[in-house]
Structures are given as C-alpha cells and as structure tokens.
Design a protein around this motif. Structure first.
Motif, PDB file in Angstrom:
ATOM      1  N   LEU A  70     -17.335   6.823   4.164  1.00 37.45           N
ATOM      2  CA  LEU A  70     -18.728   6.432   4.267  1.00 37.45           C
ATOM      3  C   LEU A  70     -19.135   6.055   5.681  1.00 37.45           C
ATOM      4  CD1 LEU A  70     -18.809   4.117   1.112  1.00 37.45           C
ATOM      5  CD2 LEU A  70     -19.159   6.585   1.236  1.00 37.45           C
ATOM      6  N   ASP A  88     -18.023  17.211   1.501  1.00 37.49           N
ATOM      7  CA  ASP A  88     -18.776  16.655   2.619  1.00 37.49           C
ATOM      8  C   ASP A  88     -20.248  16.580   2.225  1.00 37.49           C
ATOM      9  OD1 ASP A  88     -19.388  15.693   5.144  1.00 37.49           O
ATOM     10  OD2 ASP A  88     -19.599  17.689   6.006  1.00 37.49           O
ATOM     11  N   GLU A  89     -20.749  15.365   2.014  1.00 37.78           N
ATOM     12  CA  GLU A  89     -22.140  15.137   1.623  1.00 37.78           C
ATOM     13  C   GLU A  89     -22.534  16.043   0.446  1.00 37.78           C
ATOM     14  OE1 GLU A  89     -23.970  12.785   2.769  1.00 37.78           O
ATOM     15  OE2 GLU A  89     -23.265  12.273   4.788  1.00 37.78           O
ATOM     16  N   THR A 138     -24.101  15.577  -2.308  1.00 35.56           N
ATOM     17  CA  THR A 138     -25.365  15.378  -3.033  1.00 35.56           C
ATOM     18  C   THR A 138     -26.590  15.567  -2.147  1.00 35.56           C
ATOM     19  OG1 THR A 138     -25.281  12.976  -2.625  1.00 35.56           O
ATOM     20  CG2 THR A 138     -24.278  13.789  -4.651  1.00 35.56           C
ATOM     21  N   ASN A 139     -26.398  16.041  -0.915  1.00 37.94           N
ATOM     22  CA  ASN A 139     -27.548  16.286  -0.032  1.00 37.94           C
ATOM     23  C   ASN A 139     -28.527  17.263  -0.678  1.00 37.94           C
ATOM     24  OD1 ASN A 139     -27.030  14.603   2.076  1.00 37.94           O
ATOM     25  ND2 ASN A 139     -26.489  16.198   3.549  1.00 37.94           N
ATOM     26  N   ARG A 162     -21.699  13.643  -9.496  1.00 42.59           N
ATOM     27  CA  ARG A 162     -20.928  12.398  -9.582  1.00 42.59           C
ATOM     28  C   ARG A 162     -19.987  12.439 -10.786  1.00 42.59           C
ATOM     29  NH1 ARG A 162     -25.088   8.466  -9.338  1.00 42.59           N
ATOM     30  NH2 ARG A 162     -25.071   8.310 -11.601  1.00 42.59           N
ATOM     31  N   VAL A 174     -14.648  12.142  -0.694  1.00 42.90           N
ATOM     32  CA  VAL A 174     -16.057  12.485  -0.585  1.00 42.90           C
ATOM     33  C   VAL A 174     -16.686  11.719   0.567  1.00 42.90           C
ATOM     34  CG1 VAL A 174     -16.591  10.799  -2.399  1.00 42.90           C
ATOM     35  CG2 VAL A 174     -18.310  12.499  -1.766  1.00 42.90           C
ATOM     36  N   SER A 175     -17.287  12.456   1.497  1.00 43.00           N
ATOM     37  CA  SER A 175     -17.997  11.803   2.593  1.00 43.00           C
ATOM     38  C   SER A 175     -19.470  11.698   2.230  1.00 43.00           C
ATOM     39  CB  SER A 175     -17.840  12.585   3.899  1.00 43.00           C
ATOM     40  OG  SER A 175     -18.774  13.644   3.968  1.00 43.00           O
ATOM     41  N   SER A 176     -20.092  10.600   2.640  1.00 41.66           N
ATOM     42  CA  SER A 176     -21.499  10.414   2.323  1.00 41.66           C
ATOM     43  C   SER A 176     -22.085   9.303   3.174  1.00 41.66           C
ATOM     44  CB  SER A 176     -21.677  10.071   0.838  1.00 41.66           C
ATOM     45  OG  SER A 176     -23.055   9.902   0.524  1.00 41.66           O
ATOM     46  N   HIS A 177     -23.402   9.382   3.409  1.00 43.19           N
ATOM     47  CA  HIS A 177     -24.115   8.264   4.014  1.00 43.19           C
ATOM     48  C   HIS A 177     -24.909   7.512   2.949  1.00 43.19           C
ATOM     49  CE1 HIS A 177     -27.226  11.381   3.853  1.00 43.19           C
ATOM     50  NE2 HIS A 177     -28.120  10.415   3.943  1.00 43.19           N
ATOM     51  N   GLU A 191     -24.711   5.623  -4.009  1.00 47.32           N
ATOM     52  CA  GLU A 191     -24.243   6.678  -4.908  1.00 47.32           C
ATOM     53  C   GLU A 191     -22.724   6.672  -5.011  1.00 47.32           C
ATOM     54  OE1 GLU A 191     -25.635   8.662  -6.995  1.00 47.32           O
ATOM     55  OE2 GLU A 191     -27.633   7.950  -6.534  1.00 47.32           O
ATOM     56  N   VAL A 192     -22.053   6.580  -3.876  1.00 45.51           N
ATOM     57  CA  VAL A 192     -20.593   6.615  -3.885  1.00 45.51           C
ATOM     58  C   VAL A 192     -20.022   5.376  -4.570  1.00 45.51           C
ATOM     59  CG1 VAL A 192     -18.539   6.660  -2.412  1.00 45.51           C
ATOM     60  CG2 VAL A 192     -20.518   8.068  -1.842  1.00 45.51           C
TER      61      VAL A 192
END
Length: 333
Positions: free
Chosen positions: A44, A164-165, A167-168, A179, A194-197, A201-202
């Motif tokens: 994250l 990588d992201e 759900t963008n 998810r 899983v990478s995410s900003h 959600e994560v």
C-alpha cells in the motif's frame, strides 16, 4: 532476513532510479519488503510511492540499481526461469479478443503456454465466470474483464499471484467481485500480493500489509495488529458538561477535541478505564464511551502526515491543505 520458506517475496535494500527531465528521480529507495506465504498481502501507498516499479523488479521486468530480490526462495532475476511458471501477475490492463468468448480467449492462452484444455473451465469457475464463459468478451463488465484476466493468470496454477491496482476504474460491484476473488485464492492456499492506493478496500481483504511512501517502507505487519495500535486509547466520550470534561482530560496529558453533538474525541489514554476514572473523580459521569475504530488510512496518516492521495488532512477551516504526492503525482510508480 526471515527463515527460508516463510516468505513468498523478500527484498533487501532494493533501489531503482530514473532520469526525468535531466534529473535523477528515486522511484524505490532501499526497500526492505517481506510478503509471508499464504493469505492476502496488501502493498500500500500513494500513487508514485514506488509500488509498480517494485512489482516490475519482482517479475524481472526492470533491473534494480542495487539490492536483492527473492521470489519463492529463489533470486530474481537470476533464477527467474525457475519461478516464472509459479507466479501469475496482472500489471497492466488485460488484452483479449473482444469478439471471442471468455472461454475461447482462455483456450487460446492455454494453448500458447501449454496448459491442458480442461484447466480453462476450472479457472473460469474459480473466478465466478462459468455462467458467462460463452459470452463475448466485449459484453463483459469491467469487473468481469478483470476476473477473466485473473483467470488467465491461474491457468498455470501459480503459487504466488500479483495484482497491481486491480480495482482501478471499477464500480463498487466490480470492486466487490475482484475482492472476493482475491480472498478465495488466498483461502485456496495461494499467496496474493496486491498493490493499491485505496487502503480502505484492501483493509477488507488483506491479512497482512506493507505501507510504503517515497519508495521506502514505513510499516508492515498484520492488519489487525496495526489497527489495534492505531486505535488504542482513543474513544468518543459523552458527558453532560463537555467543557469541564475537556479540561479534566487535557490535564491528564491526553489529546481532546470536539466530536460533534456535544461529545469529545479523546486519544492518548493508556486505558479507557482511566478516562472513566478521571471523569468520575471530577464528579463527571459518562453517558457515552465508544472506543474508536481505526482504519488503515489513519495508520498511514499517523506515520506519514499525508493521506494515501498525497494531501494533508483538512485544516481547521475544513479545507484541504494540498501537498503534492511523491514524484509529482505520477499515475503509476
């Protein structure tokens, strides 16, 4: 370094720089990352924090300037041919033939990588697309397209799956679908990175997380532990005389601020029972005491002073005090 066999991914001192407009930009600056085997691990940080660059180095797509990478206990990129069949990844938008069905698209991919044809129907079922397997790809929702991409990574039955992201651009229904798919993969014994900003959600799916900013690790651990630490000693307090209660609690060295409806938000108390005792000793009696529920955004804010979008929280006037994200708010690191 964790014992062999306990991590799916481990990096030490990982560094990568780029030249941008004549200047050297540090994308990843000495990253130490450990992803435990099994479960969902959230990687994250804000856009531009170095997440995508790190993932590309894990996959051997980018060579680091310095540092080491181990994936499934093998050094990368040196041993990449040994581990590539054990890793599935979605780093960019999936590319499929729009007019072909989901099943046909996967059958072509399976043939290209030497996967037995029966595996196609299995992975379609695993991601919840069995009932739409014969529909053209162009008729799929964004969430379904992402799940088909996930199915494509599962054709070789990988031990480690990297997103990588993922759900963008998805609507809430699509985010929920992806998810659920990630959670089901972890429950089946795979490791999901899983990478995410989008920290909220994560938080709903991850077992463990690593939080990075400006290419460096700021914290890692079990989600439950990080949330417990962030929410410790914080609570909403309701009393008949909030002004007097604020004086009493502040005198104990605790942070006190209005919480609306005449209540107070108290933080810094070692034990909420101490809040009750302090107020009772002053002749003030509680009508409300609700422990705070922390989230990963609060953890991130406490550690970095910014939100995952790269801004400071609202000031007293309720306005955002802008601050650019690392490396000029690039869309990806």
């Amino acid at each position: 370094m964790p014992p062999a066999g306990t991590t799916a991914v481990s990096t030490r001192g990982l560094r990568k720089t780029y030249r941008h407009r004549g200047k050297q930009v540090v994308a990843v600056g000495g990253l130490d990352l450990d992803v435990p085997r099994g479960g969902v691990h959230g990687f994250l940080g804000p856009n531009g924090a170095g997440k995508t660059t790190t993932i590309r180095m894990l996959l051997g797509l980018v060579r680091p300037d310095s540092g080491t990478v181990r994936v499934l206990d093998r050094p990368v990129p040196e041993a990449l041919p040994e581990v590539v069949s054990r890793v599935g990844a979605i780093v960019e938008s999936p590319k499929f033939f729009p007019a072909f069905s989901g099943r046909r698209n996967l059958a072509l991919l399976a043939d290209a990588i030497g996967t037995p044809p029966p595996r196609v129907d299995r992975v379609l079922a695993d991601v919840g697309l069995a009932d739409r397997a014969d529909s053209p790809f162009r008729t799929y929702s964004l969430g379904m397209k992402q799940r088909l991409a996930i199915a494509g990574t599962l054709l070789k039955d990988p031990e480690l799956v990297i997103f990588d992201e993922p759900t963008n651009g998805l609507d809430p229904a699509g985010i929920h679908e992806v998810r659920q798919t990630m959670r089901s993969l972890a429950d089946a014994g795979k490791t999901v990175l899983v990478s995410s900003h989008i920290l909220a959600e994560v938080q709903q799916v991850a077992d463990t997380v690593s939080i990075v900013t400006r290419g460096r690790l700021v914290t890692s651990g079990r989600v439950a532990d990080l949330l417990a630490q962030a929410g410790a000693g914080e609570a909403r307090v309701g009393v008949a005389d909030p002004a007097r209660a604020a004086e009493v609690l502040a005198a104990r060295g605790w942070a006190v601020r209005p919480a609306g409806d005449g209540a107070l938000q108290v933080s810094g108390a070692p034990d909420l029972a101490e809040v009750t005792r302090a107020l009772a000793d002053a002749g003030l009696y509680l009508r409300e005491l609700v422990p705070a529920r922390a989230d990963l955004e609060q953890v991130f804010l406490a550690l970095t002073g910014t939100t995952p979008t790269g801004t400071t929280p609202a000031g007293p006037a309720g306005q955002q005090q802008g601050r650019p994200a690392p490396h000029g708010r690039r869309a990806r690191a």
